[in-house]
Write a protein that holds these residues in place. Structure first.
Motif, PDB file in Angstrom:
ATOM      1  N   UNK A  11      67.129  40.907  19.888  1.00 58.46           N
ATOM      2  CA  UNK A  11      68.414  40.824  18.866  1.00 58.46           C
ATOM      3  C   UNK A  11      69.115  42.135  19.203  1.00 58.46           C
ATOM      4  N   UNK A  12      68.508  43.377  19.317  1.00 60.00           N
ATOM      5  CA  UNK A  12      69.164  44.685  19.589  1.00 60.00           C
ATOM      6  C   UNK A  12      69.719  44.767  20.666  1.00 60.00           C
ATOM      7  N   UNK A  13      69.255  44.040  21.870  1.00 58.31           N
ATOM      8  CA  UNK A  13      70.181  44.104  23.158  1.00 58.31           C
ATOM      9  C   UNK A  13      71.253  43.108  23.039  1.00 58.31           C
ATOM     10  N   UNK A  14      71.266  41.949  22.332  1.00 60.75           N
ATOM     11  CA  UNK A  14      72.222  40.959  21.971  1.00 60.75           C
ATOM     12  C   UNK A  14      73.234  41.601  21.258  1.00 60.75           C
ATOM     13  N   UNK A  15      72.960  42.463  20.409  1.00 59.38           N
ATOM     14  CA  UNK A  15      74.105  43.002  19.504  1.00 59.38           C
ATOM     15  C   UNK A  15      74.624  44.199  20.145  1.00 59.38           C
ATOM     16  N   UNK A  16      73.996  44.981  21.071  1.00 60.18           N
ATOM     17  CA  UNK A  16      74.496  46.014  21.819  1.00 60.18           C
ATOM     18  C   UNK A  16      75.790  45.102  22.806  1.00 60.18           C
ATOM     19  N   UNK A  17      75.191  44.206  23.249  1.00 60.59           N
ATOM     20  CA  UNK A  17      76.020  43.643  24.506  1.00 60.59           C
ATOM     21  C   UNK A  17      77.201  42.993  23.823  1.00 60.59           C
ATOM     22  N   UNK A  18      76.990  42.495  22.475  1.00 62.71           N
ATOM     23  CA  UNK A  18      78.230  42.123  21.819  1.00 62.71           C
ATOM     24  C   UNK A  18      79.062  43.380  21.085  1.00 62.71           C
ATOM     25  N   UNK A  19      78.476  44.341  21.163  1.00 62.45           N
ATOM     26  CA  UNK A  19      79.220  45.504  20.604  1.00 62.45           C
ATOM     27  C   UNK A  19      80.198  46.255  21.932  1.00 62.45           C
ATOM     28  N   UNK A  20      79.481  46.360  22.777  1.00 63.54           N
ATOM     29  CA  UNK A  20      80.013  47.124  24.347  1.00 63.54           C
ATOM     30  C   UNK A  20      81.061  45.968  24.913  1.00 63.54           C
ATOM     31  N   UNK A  21      80.783  44.823  24.899  1.00 67.40           N
ATOM     32  CA  UNK A  21      81.643  43.857  25.627  1.00 67.40           C
ATOM     33  C   UNK A  21      82.692  43.322  24.695  1.00 67.40           C
ATOM     34  N   UNK A  22      83.851  42.703  25.467  1.00 67.20           N
ATOM     35  CA  UNK A  22      84.904  42.379  24.687  1.00 67.20           C
ATOM     36  C   UNK A  22      84.859  41.037  24.051  1.00 67.20           C
ATOM     37  N   UNK A  23      84.041  40.207  24.622  1.00 68.90           N
ATOM     38  CA  UNK A  23      83.795  38.950  23.842  1.00 68.90           C
ATOM     39  C   UNK A  23      82.340  38.731  23.387  1.00 68.90           C
ATOM     40  N   UNK A  24      82.144  38.049  22.266  1.00 71.58           N
ATOM     41  CA  UNK A  24      80.748  37.822  21.806  1.00 71.58           C
ATOM     42  C   UNK A  24      80.113  36.701  22.693  1.00 71.58           C
ATOM     43  N   UNK A  25      78.766  36.319  22.683  1.00 69.31           N
ATOM     44  CA  UNK A  25      78.147  35.670  23.333  1.00 69.31           C
ATOM     45  C   UNK A  25      78.494  34.089  23.171  1.00 69.31           C
ATOM     46  N   UNK A  26      78.359  33.377  24.090  1.00 63.27           N
ATOM     47  CA  UNK A  26      78.825  31.848  23.680  1.00 63.27           C
ATOM     48  C   UNK A  26      77.655  31.258  23.544  1.00 63.27           C
ATOM     49  N   UNK A  27      76.427  31.802  23.584  1.00 62.87           N
ATOM     50  CA  UNK A  27      75.117  30.952  23.533  1.00 62.87           C
ATOM     51  C   UNK A  27      74.665  31.068  22.054  1.00 62.87           C
TER      52      UNK A  27
END
Length: 165
Positions: free
Chosen positions: A39-55
Motif C-alpha cells: 500500500x505504501x509503495x502504491x501511494x508513493x507511486x500515486x503521489x510522485x507520478x502524474x496519473x493514479x493507477x488504473x488497477x
C-alpha cells in the motif's frame, strides 16, 4: 460470364462461412490480490507520478457514529478497490471527532475514553481506541489523495445529515 459465376459463388461461400462464425471477446476477470499489495509503495507511486493507477483505487467511506450538540463522531474507513473485479479491502478504520465550529470549546466524553488522540490539519481529532488494522489511519491520511478523499467523504456525509434534519 463464367468469371461472374465463379466470383458470385465464392462471395456467397465466404458470406456463408463468416455469417455462422462469431468473434468472442472475453475479458478476463483475473484481478489483483488485494492482500499482496504494498500500500505504501502504491501511494508513493500515486503521489510522485502524474496519473493514479488504473488497477487500484484508494478511497474513504465515512458513517456517523454519534451526533451530539456541537460535534459529531464519525467512523472513517480507508479502503482499496480493485477496479477490474470490484473487490474491496479495508486498510484502516478510525473514529474521528468533528466539531461543528472550530473555535468551540467542548466537553467531549469520547476524548476521555480514548487512549490517545491525534489532530489532523483541518482540526479533526482522531480517537485511538483499538489498533486492529495493519495500517494506521493517521499514517495513510498523510497522503494528499487519501486526505482529500477523507475531507470530501466527511463533508458530503455531514452536509447530507444536516439536510435530513
Amino acid at each position: 460470364m463464367k468469371t461472374i459465376k465463379k466470383i458470385s459463388t465464392l462471395f456467397l461461400l465466404l458470406v456463408g462461412i463468416f455469417s455462422f462464425t462469431t468473434i468472442e471477446t472475453k475479458t478476463s476477470k483475473n484481478g489483483i490480490n488485494l492482500d499482496q499489495i504494498d500500500v505504501i509503495e502504491a501511494l508513493n507511486k500515486e503521489y510522485f507520478e502524474c496519473r493514479p493507477s488504473s488497477k487500484i483505487m484508494f478511497y474513504v467511506e465515512s458513517t456517523v457514529e454519534k451526533k451530539s450538540r456541537g460535534y459529531n463522531v464519525v467512523k472513517a474507513d480507508i479502503k482499496v478497490l480493485d477496479r477490474q473485479t470490484g473487490n474491496t479491502k479495508l486498510l484502516a478504520s478510525q473514529s474521528i471527532v468533528i466539531a461543528n465550529n472550530k473555535d468551540a470549546i467542548l466537553e467531549i466524553p469520547e476524548l476521555s475514553d480514548a487512549r490517545s488522540t491525534t489532530e489532523l490539519t483541518n482540526g479533526d481529532i482522531l480517537l485511538h481506541k483499538n489498533n486492529t488494522n495493519k495500517y494506521q489511519f493517521n499514517d495513510l491520511v498523510k497522503y494528499n489523495s487519501l486526505y482529500n478523499s477523507y475531507v470530501n467523504s466527511t463533508n458530503k456525509l455531514l452536509n447530507t445529515s444536516r439536510l435530513n434534519k
